[in-house]
Scaffold this motif. Structure first.
Motif, PDB file in Angstrom:
ATOM      1  N   PHE A  35      55.405  44.364  46.404  1.00 11.24           N
ATOM      2  CA  PHE A  35      54.950  44.934  45.233  1.00 11.24           C
ATOM      3  C   PHE A  35      53.562  45.280  45.344  1.00 11.24           C
ATOM      4  O   PHE A  35      52.600  45.886  44.298  1.00 11.24           O
ATOM      5  CB  PHE A  35      54.811  43.184  43.913  1.00 11.24           C
ATOM      6  CG  PHE A  35      56.660  43.457  43.594  1.00 11.24           C
ATOM      7  CD1 PHE A  35      56.866  43.505  42.537  1.00 11.24           C
ATOM      8  CD2 PHE A  35      57.245  42.648  43.935  1.00 11.24           C
ATOM      9  CE1 PHE A  35      57.833  43.839  41.662  1.00 11.24           C
ATOM     10  CE2 PHE A  35      58.355  42.506  43.615  1.00 11.24           C
ATOM     11  CZ  PHE A  35      58.356  42.532  42.261  1.00 11.24           C
ATOM     12  N   LYS A  86      54.124  48.713  44.749  1.00  5.07           N
ATOM     13  CA  LYS A  86      54.033  48.896  43.356  1.00  5.07           C
ATOM     14  C   LYS A  86      52.928  48.810  41.963  1.00  5.07           C
ATOM     15  O   LYS A  86      52.466  50.024  41.604  1.00  5.07           O
ATOM     16  CB  LYS A  86      55.635  48.350  43.406  1.00  5.07           C
ATOM     17  CG  LYS A  86      55.982  48.704  42.167  1.00  5.07           C
ATOM     18  CD  LYS A  86      57.161  47.972  42.297  1.00  5.07           C
ATOM     19  CE  LYS A  86      58.098  48.611  41.133  1.00  5.07           C
ATOM     20  NZ  LYS A  86      59.466  47.545  40.719  1.00  5.07           N
ATOM     21  N   TYR A  87      52.498  48.147  43.140  1.00  2.92           N
ATOM     22  CA  TYR A  87      50.866  47.940  41.725  1.00  2.92           C
ATOM     23  C   TYR A  87      50.269  48.663  41.695  1.00  2.92           C
ATOM     24  O   TYR A  87      49.658  49.520  40.849  1.00  2.92           O
ATOM     25  CB  TYR A  87      50.887  46.159  41.818  1.00  2.92           C
ATOM     26  CG  TYR A  87      49.361  45.506  41.242  1.00  2.92           C
ATOM     27  CD1 TYR A  87      49.511  44.724  39.639  1.00  2.92           C
ATOM     28  CD2 TYR A  87      48.219  45.949  41.698  1.00  2.92           C
ATOM     29  CE1 TYR A  87      48.908  45.222  39.127  1.00  2.92           C
ATOM     30  CE2 TYR A  87      47.189  45.429  40.578  1.00  2.92           C
ATOM     31  CZ  TYR A  87      47.297  45.188  39.656  1.00  2.92           C
ATOM     32  OH  TYR A  87      46.140  44.409  38.090  1.00  2.92           O
ATOM     33  N   TRP A 147      51.299  51.897  40.489  1.00  3.18           N
ATOM     34  CA  TRP A 147      51.262  51.769  38.851  1.00  3.18           C
ATOM     35  C   TRP A 147      50.181  51.783  38.798  1.00  3.18           C
ATOM     36  O   TRP A 147      49.587  52.533  37.303  1.00  3.18           O
ATOM     37  CB  TRP A 147      51.889  50.172  38.237  1.00  3.18           C
ATOM     38  CG  TRP A 147      51.470  49.866  36.895  1.00  3.18           C
ATOM     39  CD1 TRP A 147      52.418  50.659  36.003  1.00  3.18           C
ATOM     40  CD2 TRP A 147      50.782  48.630  35.970  1.00  3.18           C
ATOM     41  NE1 TRP A 147      51.870  49.741  34.859  1.00  3.18           N
ATOM     42  CE2 TRP A 147      50.830  49.137  35.371  1.00  3.18           C
ATOM     43  CE3 TRP A 147      49.661  48.800  36.833  1.00  3.18           C
ATOM     44  CZ2 TRP A 147      49.562  48.224  34.320  1.00  3.18           C
ATOM     45  CZ3 TRP A 147      48.701  47.193  35.915  1.00  3.18           C
ATOM     46  CH2 TRP A 147      48.810  47.571  34.235  1.00  3.18           C
ATOM     47  N   VAL A 154      53.253  36.463  49.986  1.00  2.00           N
ATOM     48  CA  VAL A 154      54.193  36.300  49.791  1.00  2.00           C
ATOM     49  C   VAL A 154      55.154  36.040  50.736  1.00  2.00           C
ATOM     50  O   VAL A 154      54.658  37.243  51.874  1.00  2.00           O
ATOM     51  CB  VAL A 154      55.340  36.777  48.707  1.00  2.00           C
ATOM     52  CG1 VAL A 154      56.545  37.190  48.404  1.00  2.00           C
ATOM     53  CG2 VAL A 154      54.201  37.538  47.063  1.00  2.00           C
ATOM     54  N   GLY A 184      42.777  40.766  40.350  1.00  2.00           N
ATOM     55  CA  GLY A 184      42.097  39.652  39.249  1.00  2.00           C
ATOM     56  C   GLY A 184      43.213  39.165  38.730  1.00  2.00           C
ATOM     57  O   GLY A 184      44.036  39.012  38.772  1.00  2.00           O
ATOM     58  N   LEU A 185      42.305  37.674  38.509  1.00  2.00           N
ATOM     59  CA  LEU A 185      43.300  36.911  37.741  1.00  2.00           C
ATOM     60  C   LEU A 185      43.406  37.014  36.217  1.00  2.00           C
ATOM     61  O   LEU A 185      42.259  37.217  35.518  1.00  2.00           O
ATOM     62  CB  LEU A 185      42.813  35.410  38.256  1.00  2.00           C
ATOM     63  CG  LEU A 185      43.184  34.953  39.469  1.00  2.00           C
ATOM     64  CD1 LEU A 185      42.454  33.970  40.302  1.00  2.00           C
ATOM     65  CD2 LEU A 185      44.448  35.391  40.116  1.00  2.00           C
ATOM     66  N   ALA A 186      44.006  36.197  35.489  1.00  5.08           N
ATOM     67  CA  ALA A 186      44.233  36.491  34.029  1.00  5.08           C
ATOM     68  C   ALA A 186      43.407  35.248  33.451  1.00  5.08           C
ATOM     69  O   ALA A 186      42.687  35.474  32.387  1.00  5.08           O
ATOM     70  CB  ALA A 186      45.586  36.135  33.687  1.00  5.08           C
ATOM     71  N   TRP A 203      49.217  40.548  49.191  1.00  7.00           N
ATOM     72  CA  TRP A 203      48.709  41.893  47.745  1.00  7.00           C
ATOM     73  C   TRP A 203      47.514  42.082  48.286  1.00  7.00           C
ATOM     74  O   TRP A 203      47.292  43.144  48.148  1.00  7.00           O
ATOM     75  CB  TRP A 203      49.341  40.894  46.695  1.00  7.00           C
ATOM     76  CG  TRP A 203      50.327  40.901  46.419  1.00  7.00           C
ATOM     77  CD1 TRP A 203      51.593  41.335  47.486  1.00  7.00           C
ATOM     78  CD2 TRP A 203      51.378  40.793  45.460  1.00  7.00           C
ATOM     79  NE1 TRP A 203      52.699  41.564  46.985  1.00  7.00           N
ATOM     80  CE2 TRP A 203      52.140  40.419  45.936  1.00  7.00           C
ATOM     81  CE3 TRP A 203      50.877  40.220  43.863  1.00  7.00           C
ATOM     82  CZ2 TRP A 203      53.226  40.507  44.821  1.00  7.00           C
ATOM     83  CZ3 TRP A 203      51.313  39.329  43.121  1.00  7.00           C
ATOM     84  CH2 TRP A 203      52.848  40.087  42.980  1.00  7.00           C
ATOM     85  N   PHE A 213      46.712  37.087  46.808  1.00  7.42           N
ATOM     86  CA  PHE A 213      47.767  36.878  46.899  1.00  7.42           C
ATOM     87  C   PHE A 213      49.136  36.727  48.047  1.00  7.42           C
ATOM     88  O   PHE A 213      49.364  38.258  48.413  1.00  7.42           O
ATOM     89  CB  PHE A 213      49.150  37.298  45.776  1.00  7.42           C
ATOM     90  CG  PHE A 213      48.765  36.955  44.253  1.00  7.42           C
ATOM     91  CD1 PHE A 213      50.056  35.488  43.402  1.00  7.42           C
ATOM     92  CD2 PHE A 213      47.896  37.688  44.028  1.00  7.42           C
ATOM     93  CE1 PHE A 213      49.050  35.188  42.036  1.00  7.42           C
ATOM     94  CE2 PHE A 213      47.180  36.917  41.874  1.00  7.42           C
ATOM     95  CZ  PHE A 213      48.020  36.394  41.810  1.00  7.42           C
TER      96      PHE A 213
END
Lengths: 80, 187
Positions: free
Chosen positions: B112, B115-116, B119, B72, B57-59, B53, B70
């Protein structure tokens, strides 16, 4: 007061809301899909109740583990 | 993308998501990825798909880092070997978080990362359009206000000017004189 009440818009009937996942015939909610999960959490990071979002029970049960997994991986916040 | 089906009855498809810290040199990144892939190779797993990925940013802060990478993986593996791999992943120092998930039947691999980004772009464009709309509304309001103000300002002085022209004054004074003279005669 009477006039004011008339001017206020009536809230839509929550029973008429349609499940957005049912429209797309979703069989599995992915925890990696951030854009779809984000609107189902509120400002504080809690999962929104399905009364407000209109998600059906079947998809709400899929949504919960997906959001919890996304939280663990740091994509969504536990608490803001 | 293709659907995931295990190659034989004994093996299962596993999905592994690994979170690495962001400020990381590309050499280190490839090394860590190779280590993870080696673990599976030793256990006899087959890589089905892989999705990197990149920076995100992390929450919340995880071990001091606010951004992460990330990765996968999708692996075809014997279920007995999964425990060893999980244990090894837990020990690995550069891995912040990892999670193994068993995807459902006929799961389609979605990239993703693409896709991200799509978005995010759409979100940005939406924000820009909203700003533009707001500015346009403001402009329209300002123009309407100016027009109203000019309308109010224009007609008022014209009337005053019409009433106090020199010709009118002369006519009025003449009429008044006539009336006064006539009245006096009658009286």
């Amino acid at each position: 007061m009477f006039n004011k009440n008339q001017q206020q818009q009536r809230r839509a009937d929550p029973r008429l809301k349609k499940c957005p996942f049912c429209d797309r015939e979703v069989e599995y909610v992915d925890y990696k899909d951030y854009p779809t999960l984000k609107p189902y959490t509120d400002y504080f990071g809690n999962i929104r109740q399905r009364y407000y979002t209109g998600v059906c029970l079947r998809h709400q049960k899929m949504l919960k583990p997906a959001i919890e997994r996304a939280r663990f991986m740091g994509m969504l916040a536990y608490r803001k | 993308m293709a659907t995931l089906t295990p190659s034989s009855e004994d093996t299962r498809i596993y999905e592994l998501c690994v979170l690495l810290p962001y400020p990381m040199q590309p050499k280190e990144l490839s090394e860590v990825q190779n280590e993870v892939e080696k673990l599976f190779e030793e256990a006899g797993g087959k890589q089905v798909a892989k999705d990197v990925w990149g920076r995100r940013g992390l929450a919340y802060k995880i071990e001091g880092s606010t951004e992460g990478i990330f990765v996968v993986y999708y692996y075809d593996l014997l279920p007995e070997k999964m425990e060893e791999i999980e244990h090894a992943l837990r020990i690995m120092p550069k891995v912040l978080r990892h999670m193994v998930v068993k995807p459902p039947k006929d799961y389609q691999v979605v990239e993703f990362s693409k896709k991200y980004e799509e978005w995010k772009q759409s979100e940005q464009s939406a924000v820009e359009t909203r700003k533009k709309d707001q500015e346009e509304e403001l402009r329209k309001k300002m123009i309407a206000k100016q027009q109203r103000q000019t309308k109010r300002a224009e007609p008022a002085p014209k009337k005053v000017v019409k009433e106090v022209t020199e010709k009118d004054e002369g006519k009025i004074t003449a009429e008044i004189d006539k009336l006064i003279s006539a009245d006096e005669l009658e009286l």
